[in-house]
Enzyme design. Structure first.
Site, PDB file in Angstrom:
ATOM      1  N   ARG A  25       6.019   5.329   1.888  1.00  0.00           N
ATOM      2  CA  ARG A  25       4.875   6.262   1.973  1.00  0.00           C
ATOM      3  C   ARG A  25       4.616   6.578   3.439  1.00  0.00           C
ATOM      4  O   ARG A  25       4.923   5.738   4.318  1.00  0.00           O
ATOM      5  CB  ARG A  25       3.641   5.581   1.347  1.00  0.00           C
ATOM      6  CG  ARG A  25       2.396   6.429   1.304  1.00  0.00           C
ATOM      7  CD  ARG A  25       1.202   5.642   0.756  1.00  0.00           C
ATOM      8  NE  ARG A  25       0.060   6.497   0.517  1.00  0.00           N
ATOM      9  CZ  ARG A  25      -1.150   6.076   0.158  1.00  0.00           C
ATOM     10  NH1 ARG A  25      -1.363   4.772  -0.014  1.00  0.00           N
ATOM     11  NH2 ARG A  25      -2.136   6.923  -0.029  1.00  0.00           N
ATOM     12  N   MET A  60      -5.165   5.884 -14.085  1.00  0.00           N
ATOM     13  CA  MET A  60      -4.887   4.505 -13.651  1.00  0.00           C
ATOM     14  C   MET A  60      -6.150   3.805 -13.131  1.00  0.00           C
ATOM     15  O   MET A  60      -6.308   2.597 -13.293  1.00  0.00           O
ATOM     16  CB  MET A  60      -3.770   4.479 -12.610  1.00  0.00           C
ATOM     17  CG  MET A  60      -2.394   4.714 -13.252  1.00  0.00           C
ATOM     18  SD  MET A  60      -1.034   4.664 -12.068  1.00  0.00           S
ATOM     19  CE  MET A  60      -1.248   3.083 -11.277  1.00  0.00           C
ATOM     20  N   THR A  91       1.890  -0.087  -7.337  1.00  0.00           N
ATOM     21  CA  THR A  91       1.285  -0.152  -8.672  1.00  0.00           C
ATOM     22  C   THR A  91       1.583   1.123  -9.462  1.00  0.00           C
ATOM     23  O   THR A  91       1.804   1.090 -10.674  1.00  0.00           O
ATOM     24  CB  THR A  91      -0.248  -0.324  -8.514  1.00  0.00           C
ATOM     25  OG1 THR A  91      -0.483  -1.261  -7.463  1.00  0.00           O
ATOM     26  CG2 THR A  91      -0.894  -0.800  -9.785  1.00  0.00           C
ATOM     27  N   LYS A 142       0.795  -1.227   0.000  1.00  0.00           N
ATOM     28  CA  LYS A 142       0.000   0.000   0.000  1.00  0.00           C
ATOM     29  C   LYS A 142       0.832   1.285   0.000  1.00  0.00           C
ATOM     30  O   LYS A 142       0.349   2.356   0.380  1.00  0.00           O
ATOM     31  CB  LYS A 142      -1.006   0.045   1.177  1.00  0.00           C
ATOM     32  CG  LYS A 142      -1.809  -1.199   1.403  1.00  0.00           C
ATOM     33  CD  LYS A 142      -2.259  -1.902   0.158  1.00  0.00           C
ATOM     34  CE  LYS A 142      -3.333  -1.180  -0.602  1.00  0.00           C
ATOM     35  NZ  LYS A 142      -3.622  -1.906  -1.877  1.00  0.00           N
ATOM     36  N   HIS A 186       7.522  -7.483  -1.935  1.00  0.00           N
ATOM     37  CA  HIS A 186       7.146  -6.936  -0.628  1.00  0.00           C
ATOM     38  C   HIS A 186       8.007  -7.597   0.467  1.00  0.00           C
ATOM     39  O   HIS A 186       7.745  -7.407   1.651  1.00  0.00           O
ATOM     40  CB  HIS A 186       5.681  -7.243  -0.307  1.00  0.00           C
ATOM     41  CG  HIS A 186       4.677  -6.428  -1.075  1.00  0.00           C
ATOM     42  ND1 HIS A 186       4.874  -5.122  -1.445  1.00  0.00           N
ATOM     43  CD2 HIS A 186       3.418  -6.743  -1.508  1.00  0.00           C
ATOM     44  CE1 HIS A 186       3.798  -4.664  -2.084  1.00  0.00           C
ATOM     45  NE2 HIS A 186       2.908  -5.641  -2.144  1.00  0.00           N
ATOM     46  N   TRP A 232       1.121  -7.178 -13.013  1.00  0.00           N
ATOM     47  CA  TRP A 232       1.851  -8.284 -12.371  1.00  0.00           C
ATOM     48  C   TRP A 232       2.640  -9.119 -13.384  1.00  0.00           C
ATOM     49  O   TRP A 232       3.536  -9.860 -12.998  1.00  0.00           O
ATOM     50  CB  TRP A 232       0.899  -9.175 -11.569  1.00  0.00           C
ATOM     51  CG  TRP A 232      -0.203  -9.804 -12.369  1.00  0.00           C
ATOM     52  CD1 TRP A 232      -0.113 -10.920 -13.135  1.00  0.00           C
ATOM     53  CD2 TRP A 232      -1.556  -9.340 -12.491  1.00  0.00           C
ATOM     54  NE1 TRP A 232      -1.328 -11.187 -13.729  1.00  0.00           N
ATOM     55  CE2 TRP A 232      -2.236 -10.244 -13.356  1.00  0.00           C
ATOM     56  CE3 TRP A 232      -2.267  -8.256 -11.955  1.00  0.00           C
ATOM     57  CZ2 TRP A 232      -3.580 -10.096 -13.693  1.00  0.00           C
ATOM     58  CZ3 TRP A 232      -3.604  -8.120 -12.288  1.00  0.00           C
ATOM     59  CH2 TRP A 232      -4.245  -9.022 -13.149  1.00  0.00           C
ATOM     60  N   ARG A 278      -8.355   3.457  -4.427  1.00  0.00           N
ATOM     61  CA  ARG A 278      -9.338   3.917  -3.449  1.00  0.00           C
ATOM     62  C   ARG A 278      -9.462   5.436  -3.427  1.00  0.00           C
ATOM     63  O   ARG A 278     -10.476   6.010  -3.811  1.00  0.00           O
ATOM     64  CB  ARG A 278      -8.956   3.353  -2.071  1.00  0.00           C
ATOM     65  CG  ARG A 278      -9.969   3.515  -0.968  1.00  0.00           C
ATOM     66  CD  ARG A 278      -9.389   3.013   0.340  1.00  0.00           C
ATOM     67  NE  ARG A 278      -8.198   3.762   0.721  1.00  0.00           N
ATOM     68  CZ  ARG A 278      -8.197   4.872   1.465  1.00  0.00           C
ATOM     69  NH1 ARG A 278      -9.315   5.339   1.956  1.00  0.00           N
ATOM     70  NH2 ARG A 278      -7.065   5.504   1.744  1.00  0.00           N
ATOM     71  N   TRP A 321       6.033 -10.205  -9.156  1.00  0.00           N
ATOM     72  CA  TRP A 321       6.488 -10.300  -7.759  1.00  0.00           C
ATOM     73  C   TRP A 321       7.389 -11.521  -7.617  1.00  0.00           C
ATOM     74  O   TRP A 321       6.967 -12.649  -7.910  1.00  0.00           O
ATOM     75  CB  TRP A 321       5.285 -10.459  -6.835  1.00  0.00           C
ATOM     76  CG  TRP A 321       4.772  -9.187  -6.242  1.00  0.00           C
ATOM     77  CD1 TRP A 321       5.072  -8.699  -4.994  1.00  0.00           C
ATOM     78  CD2 TRP A 321       3.874  -8.243  -6.830  1.00  0.00           C
ATOM     79  NE1 TRP A 321       4.412  -7.504  -4.796  1.00  0.00           N
ATOM     80  CE2 TRP A 321       3.672  -7.199  -5.894  1.00  0.00           C
ATOM     81  CE3 TRP A 321       3.218  -8.158  -8.065  1.00  0.00           C
ATOM     82  CZ2 TRP A 321       2.852  -6.102  -6.148  1.00  0.00           C
ATOM     83  CZ3 TRP A 321       2.405  -7.070  -8.313  1.00  0.00           C
ATOM     84  CH2 TRP A 321       2.234  -6.057  -7.367  1.00  0.00           C
ATOM     85  N   TYR A 332       6.189   8.125  -2.027  1.00  0.00           N
ATOM     86  CA  TYR A 332       4.856   8.381  -2.597  1.00  0.00           C
ATOM     87  C   TYR A 332       4.627   9.890  -2.629  1.00  0.00           C
ATOM     88  O   TYR A 332       4.044  10.430  -3.566  1.00  0.00           O
ATOM     89  CB  TYR A 332       3.830   7.688  -1.698  1.00  0.00           C
ATOM     90  CG  TYR A 332       2.386   7.794  -2.118  1.00  0.00           C
ATOM     91  CD1 TYR A 332       1.769   6.754  -2.797  1.00  0.00           C
ATOM     92  CD2 TYR A 332       1.613   8.918  -1.782  1.00  0.00           C
ATOM     93  CE1 TYR A 332       0.427   6.822  -3.150  1.00  0.00           C
ATOM     94  CE2 TYR A 332       0.279   8.998  -2.138  1.00  0.00           C
ATOM     95  CZ  TYR A 332      -0.318   7.955  -2.820  1.00  0.00           C
ATOM     96  OH  TYR A 332      -1.648   8.025  -3.175  1.00  0.00           O
TER      97      TYR A 332
HETATM   98  P1  A3P Z   1      -5.155   4.463  -1.169  1.00  0.00           P
HETATM   99  O1  A3P Z   1      -5.767   3.215  -0.611  1.00  0.00           O
HETATM  100  O2  A3P Z   1      -4.721   5.416  -0.095  1.00  0.00           O
HETATM  101  O3  A3P Z   1      -6.013   5.135  -2.184  1.00  0.00           O
HETATM  102  P2  A3P Z   1      -0.031  -0.478  -3.665  1.00  0.00           P
HETATM  103  O4  A3P Z   1       0.008  -0.415  -5.145  1.00  0.00           O
HETATM  104  O5  A3P Z   1       1.328  -0.491  -3.015  1.00  0.00           O
HETATM  105  O6  A3P Z   1      -0.943  -1.565  -3.179  1.00  0.00           O
HETATM  106  O7  A3P Z   1      -0.654   0.896  -3.142  1.00  0.00           O
HETATM  107  C1  A3P Z   1      -2.013   1.223  -3.366  1.00  0.00           C
HETATM  108  C2  A3P Z   1      -2.218   2.666  -2.967  1.00  0.00           C
HETATM  109  O8  A3P Z   1      -1.603   3.521  -3.950  1.00  0.00           O
HETATM  110  C3  A3P Z   1      -3.703   3.031  -2.919  1.00  0.00           C
HETATM  111  O9  A3P Z   1      -3.803   4.056  -1.931  1.00  0.00           O
HETATM  112  C4  A3P Z   1      -3.880   3.574  -4.337  1.00  0.00           C
HETATM  113  O10 A3P Z   1      -5.026   4.373  -4.498  1.00  0.00           O
HETATM  114  C5  A3P Z   1      -2.598   4.395  -4.474  1.00  0.00           C
HETATM  115  N1  A3P Z   1      -2.299   4.740  -5.869  1.00  0.00           N
HETATM  116  C6  A3P Z   1      -2.181   3.902  -6.927  1.00  0.00           C
HETATM  117  N2  A3P Z   1      -1.969   4.604  -8.053  1.00  0.00           N
HETATM  118  C7  A3P Z   1      -1.941   5.916  -7.713  1.00  0.00           C
HETATM  119  C8  A3P Z   1      -1.773   7.131  -8.437  1.00  0.00           C
HETATM  120  N3  A3P Z   1      -1.608   7.138  -9.741  1.00  0.00           N
HETATM  121  N4  A3P Z   1      -1.804   8.304  -7.746  1.00  0.00           N
HETATM  122  C9  A3P Z   1      -1.984   8.300  -6.406  1.00  0.00           C
HETATM  123  N5  A3P Z   1      -2.156   7.183  -5.667  1.00  0.00           N
HETATM  124  C10 A3P Z   1      -2.146   5.993  -6.304  1.00  0.00           C
END
Ligand code: A3P
Length: 290
Positions: A124, A226, A49, A45, A102, A73, A251, A78, A187
């Site tokens: 982050r 995205m 991605t 998180k 991870h 992926w 999210r 991974w 981040y």
């Molecule tokens: P939130 O749940 O706070 O929205 P990971 O890819 O490590 O699982 O991380 C997912 C988090 O990165 C999520 O955070 C997702 O919304 C955020 N995220 C992915 N792409 C993003 C982008 N282009 N800009 C900002 N946040 C992004």
């Protein structure tokens, strides 16, 4: 292979059995890197991605083809996942091999030290990681129910969640910088200074981009772009594993969303633990605690 209720413990850390086995975790720890490989290392998180997408477009020099036709992926597999070995032969041989992990640094350190692989460690703000991870547990059927937000916060602070302690993860990867080419990206850099951060990534990777190519990357790596790209928004994954009727993988995509979740007491508790555990690392990060 479902194994939704299975937990694998490796190196003292819990991993979801859905995509991890003892064999896949062991194989990751023994992987033979090439000097030209690029490894994205993150605690879940942290924006994994997002960085995968940016790197895909840096290596394609702004061509949208891989980002729009290959799931993330399969473009940046991974290391520790069960399907890793089937994905590696399908990577584009014309560009550096891009991998994701991870895993904590101590599991991969022996393998990494044998090569000059470039590691991009993406961190982050931990309060935003915590909130994002909490919501992810609500949709990810391969993660256990860890109770309400207060319960989750408690387990996160103790490191008693899948993938282990955020604190140990970050510290371990930063400490490895003395022996391995580990570059810290955040981040928050990606959010606040996206063009500069893309240029910094190009510098690290030895890539050169025209400013129009940077423009394409910036446009296609926004949260909204995205969110609509099925190759990165995880809509290809069945609801059986990731139930996006209950919440989205993409999210909020914001900095500071934690402020809508933490009570003053939870914030105080978090800050006290953060300041104790991270006292020697605070200066590395662009975020403030409040
Ligand atoms: P939130 O749940 O706070 O929205 P990971 O890819 O490590 O699982 O991380 C997912 C988090 O990165 C999520 O955070 C997702 O919304 C955020 N995220 C992915 N792409 C993003 C982008 N282009 N800009 C900002 N946040 C992004």
């Amino acid at each position: 292979m479902e194994r939704l209720n299975v937990t694998e413990i490796y190196g003292g850390i819990e991993f979801p059995g859905h995509l991890h086995t003892q064999e896949s975790l062991q194989a990751a720890s023994e992987f033979q890197f090439r000097d030209t490989d690029v490894l994205v290392a993150t605690y879940p998180k942290s924006g994994t991605t997002w960085l995968q997408e940016i790197l895909t477009l840096i290596f394609s020099k702004g061509s949208l083809e891989p980002a729009h036709t290959i799931p993330n992926w399969a473009r940046a597999p991974w290391l520790e996942h069960l399907y890793f070995n089937t994905l590696v032969p399908r990577l584009n041989p014309a560009i550096p091999r891009l991998f994701t992990t991870h895993l904590p640094s101590q599991v991969l350190a022996p393998a990494l030290k044998k090569s000059k692989v470039t590691v991009l460690y993406l961190a982050r703000h931990p309060k935003d990681v915590l909130v994002s991870f909490y919501h992810f547990h609500k949709i990810a059927k391969f993660l256990p129910d860890r109770g309400n937000f207060d319960d989750f916060l408690d387990q996160f602070l103790k490191g008693k969640v899948h993938f282990g302690s955020w604190f140990t993860h970050v510290q371990g990867w930063l400490d490895l910088r003395e022996e391995v080419n580990v570059n810290l990206i955040t981040y928050e850099d990606l959010s606040q200074e996206p063009r500069c951060t893309i240029q910094r990534l190009c510098g690290i990777l030895g890539c050169q981009l025209q400013s129009q190519e940077e423009d394409i990357i910036l446009k296609n790596c926004t949260f909204s772009a995205m969110s609509q790209n099925s190759m990165v928004n995880y809509s290809l994954v069945s609801n059986k594993f990731l139930d996006q009727t209950k919440g989205k993988f993409m999210r909020k995509g914001e900095m500071g969303n934690w402020k809508e979740h933490f009570s003053p007491e939870q914030n105080k508790k978090f800050n006290a633990i953060y300041l104790t555990k991270m006292k020697d690392y605070i200066l590395h990060f662009p975020w403030s605690l409040d």
